[in-house]
Design an enzyme around this catalytic site. Structure first.
Site, PDB file in Angstrom:
ATOM      1  N   LYS A  22       0.668  -1.291   0.029  1.00 34.73           N
ATOM      2  CA  LYS A  22       0.043  -0.046  -0.015  1.00 34.73           C
ATOM      3  C   LYS A  22       0.613   1.131   0.054  1.00 34.73           C
ATOM      4  CE  LYS A  22      -1.515   1.617   3.925  1.00 34.73           C
ATOM      5  NZ  LYS A  22      -1.568   3.169   4.453  1.00 34.73           N
ATOM      6  N   ASN A  23       1.935   1.141   0.857  1.00 36.44           N
ATOM      7  CA  ASN A  23       2.597   2.531   1.030  1.00 36.44           C
ATOM      8  C   ASN A  23       3.582   2.798  -0.086  1.00 36.44           C
ATOM      9  OD1 ASN A  23       1.205   3.123   3.421  1.00 36.44           O
ATOM     10  ND2 ASN A  23       2.893   2.441   4.815  1.00 36.44           N
ATOM     11  N   CYS A 116      -5.106   8.280   8.469  1.00 35.38           N
ATOM     12  CA  CYS A 116      -5.185   7.843   9.801  1.00 35.38           C
ATOM     13  C   CYS A 116      -4.444   9.034  10.788  1.00 35.38           C
ATOM     14  CB  CYS A 116      -4.197   6.555   9.818  1.00 35.38           C
ATOM     15  SG  CYS A 116      -5.197   5.166   9.568  1.00 35.38           S
ATOM     16  N   ARG A 121       0.443  14.974  12.497  1.00 34.22           N
ATOM     17  CA  ARG A 121       1.536  14.451  11.769  1.00 34.22           C
ATOM     18  C   ARG A 121       2.115  15.499  10.887  1.00 34.22           C
ATOM     19  NH1 ARG A 121      -0.798   9.002   9.216  1.00 34.22           N
ATOM     20  NH2 ARG A 121       1.290   8.528   8.442  1.00 34.22           N
ATOM     21  N   ASP A 304       4.297   0.256  12.106  1.00 31.69           N
ATOM     22  CA  ASP A 304       3.176  -0.072  11.589  1.00 31.69           C
ATOM     23  C   ASP A 304       2.953  -1.443  12.088  1.00 31.69           C
ATOM     24  OD1 ASP A 304       2.866   2.341  10.351  1.00 31.69           O
ATOM     25  OD2 ASP A 304       3.587   1.658   8.453  1.00 31.69           O
ATOM     26  N   ARG A 396      -8.417   0.109   4.358  1.00 38.11           N
ATOM     27  CA  ARG A 396      -7.326   0.429   4.127  1.00 38.11           C
ATOM     28  C   ARG A 396      -6.139   0.044   3.877  1.00 38.11           C
ATOM     29  NH1 ARG A 396      -6.578   6.022   6.654  1.00 38.11           N
ATOM     30  NH2 ARG A 396      -5.391   6.069   4.938  1.00 38.11           N
TER      31      ARG A 396
HETATM   32  N1  EPU Z   1       7.600  14.001  10.840  1.00 39.72           N
HETATM   33  C1  EPU Z   1       7.641  15.177  11.031  1.00 39.72           C
HETATM   34  N2  EPU Z   1       7.671  16.290   9.875  1.00 39.72           N
HETATM   35  C2  EPU Z   1       7.572  15.802   8.712  1.00 39.72           C
HETATM   36  C3  EPU Z   1       7.373  14.475   8.418  1.00 39.72           C
HETATM   37  C4  EPU Z   1       7.245  13.493   9.334  1.00 39.72           C
HETATM   38  O1  EPU Z   1       8.020  15.813  12.290  1.00 39.72           O
HETATM   39  O2  EPU Z   1       7.567  16.581   8.054  1.00 39.72           O
HETATM   40  C5  EPU Z   1       7.655  12.931  11.905  1.00 39.72           C
HETATM   41  C6  EPU Z   1       6.169  12.364  11.855  1.00 39.72           C
HETATM   42  O3  EPU Z   1       5.322  13.033  12.886  1.00 39.72           O
HETATM   43  C7  EPU Z   1       6.538  10.963  12.460  1.00 39.72           C
HETATM   44  C8  EPU Z   1       7.890  10.735  11.941  1.00 39.72           C
HETATM   45  O4  EPU Z   1       8.343  11.994  11.458  1.00 39.72           O
HETATM   46  O5  EPU Z   1       6.754  11.328  14.012  1.00 39.72           O
HETATM   47  C9  EPU Z   1       7.896   9.751  10.886  1.00 39.72           C
HETATM   48  O6  EPU Z   1       6.988  10.272   9.779  1.00 39.72           O
HETATM   49  P1  EPU Z   1       6.858   9.687   8.311  1.00 39.72           P
HETATM   50  O7  EPU Z   1       7.050  11.129   7.509  1.00 39.72           O
HETATM   51  O8  EPU Z   1       8.063   8.806   7.851  1.00 39.72           O
HETATM   52  O9  EPU Z   1       5.634   9.289   7.929  1.00 39.72           O
HETATM   53  P2  EPU Z   1       4.608   9.338   6.736  1.00 39.72           P
HETATM   54  O10 EPU Z   1       5.584   9.287   5.813  1.00 39.72           O
HETATM   55  O11 EPU Z   1       3.716  10.425   6.937  1.00 39.72           O
HETATM   56  C10 EPU Z   1       4.581   6.692   6.265  1.00 39.72           C
HETATM   57  C11 EPU Z   1       3.648   5.702   6.076  1.00 39.72           C
HETATM   58  C12 EPU Z   1       3.104   5.338   7.686  1.00 39.72           C
HETATM   59  C13 EPU Z   1       4.285   4.825   8.348  1.00 39.72           C
HETATM   60  C14 EPU Z   1       5.375   6.027   8.365  1.00 39.72           C
HETATM   61  C15 EPU Z   1       6.474   5.455   9.117  1.00 39.72           C
HETATM   62  C16 EPU Z   1       2.732   6.086   3.941  1.00 39.72           C
HETATM   63  C17 EPU Z   1       1.625   6.561   3.183  1.00 39.72           C
HETATM   64  N3  EPU Z   1       2.469   6.143   5.210  1.00 39.72           N
HETATM   65  O12 EPU Z   1       4.051   7.902   6.685  1.00 39.72           O
HETATM   66  O13 EPU Z   1       2.148   4.378   7.322  1.00 39.72           O
HETATM   67  O14 EPU Z   1       3.731   4.781   9.861  1.00 39.72           O
HETATM   68  O15 EPU Z   1       5.690   6.331   7.240  1.00 39.72           O
HETATM   69  O16 EPU Z   1       7.133   4.357   8.654  1.00 39.72           O
HETATM   70  O17 EPU Z   1       3.649   5.718   3.384  1.00 39.72           O
HETATM   71  C18 EPU Z   1       0.292   2.857   8.043  1.00 39.72           C
HETATM   72  O18 EPU Z   1       0.392   2.253   6.863  1.00 39.72           O
HETATM   73  O19 EPU Z   1      -0.531   2.646   8.808  1.00 39.72           O
HETATM   74  C19 EPU Z   1       1.148   4.256   8.075  1.00 39.72           C
HETATM   75  C20 EPU Z   1       0.601   5.245   8.978  1.00 39.72           C
END
Ligand code: EPU
Length: 417
Positions: A22-23, A116, A121, A304, A396
């Site tokens: 998915k991601n 979610c 975030r 996750d 999802r």
């Molecule tokens: N963060 C910041 N600033 C930013 C971006 C992130 O402070 O600009 C913080 C976030 O708040 C968090 C950490 O950095 O504490 C990691 O966030 P990341 O940006 O890596 O997460 P994401 O890209 O928004 C993806 C996955 C998530 C998964 C995370 C971590 C997707 C669409 N989502 O989210 O997946 O938990 O990486 O591996 O790729 C899920 O599948 O259930 C899910 C939430």
């Protein structure tokens, strides 16, 4: 609305096929709009987020055709249309439209993403990256407006290791003038998958999967065909469910290397894990040892999988400590597990879990992975029927969930709420 019903206590046995990730899918779909001709994506999961992304690409003027698990995307007539509301609010990964539209058209207006929201975030690192590439970014009544007369390569150090920011910067930088270097980049397999697609489209990206990624911008990207990597989180969830029910399951179509941290932790508990070329077999045991788990960025234990792992650790003898160092407070599954008889105490970013039996209860999934935790718990509860509401979150991330679990011998069905 539907709810998921589980009569637990049956060991899972048999083989389950894992879908595409998915991601990865939700990043590859927007990445495809950077091309000027047709992109075909194979091995797509059959999930609502993927369907919504297909519709978003159509709203932007692309032609999208489903063909089984493949999607043909012709982005040649796309434009950068402002998307302040509507479908962008349905999923978190709509933020990838920012990097992709900026890369191809030099501008994007995208509403703040949904998805979610188990905790705030932020996307400050994405914005820092766009600004470093020469874009002006402003907040326009809840939408992010990004515009650049010309994108120029830059050196960008991420203050937080972020999957989303790393991918978003790669998308925009692939069409910038000159070289971009992302330092402290995230290393998740999904990032390598996106770089592989972009390189097949004619981009020049090196170092994806390490903490330094170098992107040499190119003038144009073209179409290609790409098959998506297997979903390591879906696979890890079935590994956990097999262990928790003391079953014997072959999890097929996986890349075992992507699940090394999961495998190591299961083995530490006493679960038998057999790694094959493209499959992992889990053989559950009557008793498990309590362990400590720290969710970290890749290649650490995936955040996750932290929620479903909480449910498995209720089946260990003694006290386990599970801490999440990616998110501060991703524990919405814990109060629900406590309703099912779990003995869990939260302390800061850790859950202290004392092993013991679970009982069936009426519970609510507050987000996708919290839902996965409740499914594992429901499959493990020995008596009664567990009712899980909030199934729309679970849908999802887990396609064919009921079919897969039934095929493995679980007593699971859906009912109208
Ligand atoms: N963060 C910041 N600033 C930013 C971006 C992130 O402070 O600009 C913080 C976030 O708040 C968090 C950490 O950095 O504490 C990691 O966030 P990341 O940006 O890596 O997460 P994401 O890209 O928004 C993806 C996955 C998530 C998964 C995370 C971590 C997707 C669409 N989502 O989210 O997946 O938990 O990486 O591996 O790729 C899920 O599948 O259930 C899910 C939430």
């Amino acid at each position: 609305m539907e709810k998921l019903m589980i009569r637990g206590g049956r060991p899972l046995r048999g083989t389950v096929q894992i879908s595409g990730a998915k991601n990865s899918a939700v990043a590859l779909l927007p990445a495809s709009l950077l091309a000027e001709s047709e992109v075909v994506l194979d091995n797509l999961p059959q999930l609502s987020d993927v369907a919504v992304y297909g519709e978003l690409l159509q709203e932007l003027g692309g032609t999208v055709q489903w063909d089984g698990e493949s999607m043909r995307i012709d982005p040649s007539s796309m434009r950068s249309i402002p998307m302040p509301n509507g479908k962008v609010k349905l999923l978190r990964a709509s933020y990838y439209l920012m990097g992709a539209l900026l890369g191809r058209f030099g501008e994007a207006v995208i509403g703040m993403p949904g998805g979610c929201n188990f905790e705030p975030r932020p996307i400050d690192q994405h914005i820092k990256g766009f600004e470093a590439l020469g874009a002006e970014v402003s907040n326009d009544h809840g939408s992010i407006r990004i515009k650049a007369a010309e994108l120029r390569g830059a050196k960008i150090y991420l203050d937080v290791v972020s999957v989303g920011a790393t991918i978003n910067i790669m998308l925009a930088a692939s069409r910038a003038k000159g070289a971009t270097i992302i330092e402290n980049a995230a290393k998740e397999p999904e990032i390598i998958d996106v770089a592989t697609l972009l390189n097949a489209m004619g981009a020049n990206i090196k170092g994806a999967g390490t903490e330094t990624i170098r992107i040499e911008g190119v003038d144009q990207l073209h179409g290609c065909r790409h098959s998506i990597i297997p979903d390591r989180i879906q696979a890890g969830t079935y590994m956990i469910a097999a262990a928790a029910t003391r079953g014997d399951v072959l999890i097929d179509n996986v890349i075992p290397k992507h699940l090394e941290a999961m495998t190591a932790k299961l083995q530490e508990m006493g679960v038998q894990v057999h790694e094959l070329d493209e499959a992992i077999r889990i053989v559950g045991q009557p008793t498990y040892e309590a362990i400590d788990v720290k969710a970290l960025v890749y290649p650490g234990f995936a955040t996750d999988l932290q929620s479903p792992m909480t449910s498995l650790l209720t089946q260990a003898d003694g006290v386990s400590i599970l801490s999440d160092y990616v998110y501060n407070n991703r524990f919405k599954h814990v109060p629900e597990l406590i309703r099912m008889g779990a003995k869990i105490r939260l302390e800061g970013r850790s859950a202290i879990i004392e092993g013991g039996p679970l009982n069936a209860a009426k519970v609510r999934a507050a987000d996708l992975r919290a839902g996965a935790a409740l499914i594992v718990a429901g499959l493990t509860a020995v008596e009664g029927v567990t009712e899980i509401t909030g199934v729309e979150y679970i849908d999802r991330g887990y396609d064919f969930l009921v079919d897969n679990l039934r095929q493995l011998g679980a007593d699971v069905w859906r009912e109208r709420e």
